[in-house]
Design an enzyme around this catalytic site. Structure first.
Site, PDB file in Angstrom:
ATOM      1  N   SER A  65      55.939  31.030  53.131  1.00 14.97           N
ATOM      2  CA  SER A  65      55.632  29.991  54.123  1.00 14.97           C
ATOM      3  C   SER A  65      54.512  30.399  55.072  1.00 14.97           C
ATOM      4  CB  SER A  65      56.889  29.632  54.916  1.00 14.97           C
ATOM      5  OG  SER A  65      57.804  28.969  54.075  1.00 14.97           O
ATOM      6  N   PHE A  66      54.415  31.677  55.388  1.00 14.60           N
ATOM      7  CA  PHE A  66      53.360  32.127  56.293  1.00 14.60           C
ATOM      8  C   PHE A  66      51.974  31.787  55.740  1.00 14.60           C
ATOM      9  CE2 PHE A  66      50.523  35.261  58.284  1.00 14.60           C
ATOM     10  CZ  PHE A  66      50.857  35.065  59.622  1.00 14.60           C
ATOM     11  N   GLU A  67      51.822  31.823  54.433  1.00 11.43           N
ATOM     12  CA  GLU A  67      50.531  31.552  53.795  1.00 11.43           C
ATOM     13  C   GLU A  67      50.223  30.067  53.647  1.00 11.43           C
ATOM     14  OE1 GLU A  67      51.842  35.496  53.347  1.00 11.43           O
ATOM     15  OE2 GLU A  67      52.868  33.778  52.426  1.00 11.43           O
ATOM     16  N   VAL A  90      62.128  28.711  55.414  1.00 11.11           N
ATOM     17  CA  VAL A  90      62.356  29.994  56.064  1.00 11.11           C
ATOM     18  C   VAL A  90      63.796  29.992  56.568  1.00 11.11           C
ATOM     19  CG1 VAL A  90      61.603  31.599  57.848  1.00 11.11           C
ATOM     20  CG2 VAL A  90      59.937  30.073  56.779  1.00 11.11           C
ATOM     21  N   ILE A  91      64.640  30.753  55.908  1.00  6.81           N
ATOM     22  CA  ILE A  91      66.056  30.811  56.261  1.00  6.81           C
ATOM     23  C   ILE A  91      66.242  31.858  57.350  1.00  6.81           C
ATOM     24  CG2 ILE A  91      68.369  31.346  55.395  1.00  6.81           C
ATOM     25  CD1 ILE A  91      67.403  30.253  52.664  1.00  6.81           C
ATOM     26  N   GLU A  94      69.324  37.591  59.181  1.00  2.95           N
ATOM     27  CA  GLU A  94      69.896  38.472  60.197  1.00  2.95           C
ATOM     28  C   GLU A  94      68.890  38.939  61.238  1.00  2.95           C
ATOM     29  OE1 GLU A  94      71.836  41.656  58.136  1.00  2.95           O
ATOM     30  OE2 GLU A  94      73.183  40.308  57.074  1.00  2.95           O
ATOM     31  N   THR A  95      67.606  38.689  61.010  1.00  3.66           N
ATOM     32  CA  THR A  95      66.590  39.120  61.965  1.00  3.66           C
ATOM     33  C   THR A  95      65.878  37.901  62.547  1.00  3.66           C
ATOM     34  OG1 THR A  95      64.818  39.247  60.324  1.00  3.66           O
ATOM     35  CG2 THR A  95      66.210  41.213  60.601  1.00  3.66           C
ATOM     36  N   HIS A  97      62.723  37.200  62.168  1.00  4.74           N
ATOM     37  CA  HIS A  97      61.471  36.918  61.459  1.00  4.74           C
ATOM     38  C   HIS A  97      61.199  35.427  61.365  1.00  4.74           C
ATOM     39  CE1 HIS A  97      64.007  35.895  58.044  1.00  4.74           C
ATOM     40  NE2 HIS A  97      62.936  35.396  57.462  1.00  4.74           N
TER      41      HIS A  97
END
Length: 167
Positions: A65-67, A90-91, A94-95, A97
């Protein structure tokens, strides 16, 4: 009403523009493939259902997704592309991001749209887990890909209205 009991892919189809002569680019993130492929199918089929020609729909894949932002920009800069639909997932995980990725993609796609003057549609799911993603990619809450395609169509209609309006 909460989305827990609602199909979110319900939209008005009144006064849609003729899109038979328009060209669309659909940029699809490969990460979370099961979800993004379902989003693509929804967007592609919606464009066809409302008058787009299959040979006027171009698909481009990006790793994640970032791209999507750069992929969307490359297509939006083409003179023969009228609208770009960016699809990703983008799921949360746990972080944190997802917060950084989602914000960057939303901001980036907005900037591409403003820079090019073309509709660049944010079709990125931001669910808490895989099941929520599937529910919004053709599951019980509809398909965000359908919604993204309809948004592109409606924005092209508004663009046509704005630029053909005379005083």
């Amino acid at each position: 009403m909460s989305s827990a009991h609602k199909n979110l892919s319900v939209f008005s189809t009144e006064k849609l523009p003729d899109i038979s002569h328009r060209r669309f680019a659909i940029v699809v993130a490969e990460w979370n493939y099961e979800v993004t492929e379902a989003l693509f199918e929804g967007a592609y089929n919606t464009l066809l259902a409302y008058g787009a020609s299959a040979d006027r729909i171009i698909r481009g894949n990006v790793p994640g997704s970032f791209e999507l932002t750069l992929g969307a920009q490359w297509f939006a800069h083409r003179d023969d592309i009228d609208a770009v639909i960016a699809l990703g997932c983008v799921i949360q995980g746990e972080t944190k991001h997802n917060d950084y990725i989602n914000h960057a993609v939303a901001q980036g796609l907005t900037n591409v749209s403003l820079k090019t003057g073309k509709p660049v549609i944010f079709g990125v799911l931001t669910p808490n887990d895989q099941q929520q993603a599937l529910d919004r990619a053709g599951g019980k809450h509809g398909n965000k890909g359908d919604e993204a395609a309809m948004t592109a169509i409606k924005m092209l209609g508004l663009q046509q209205q704005v630029y053909s309006f005379t005083f």
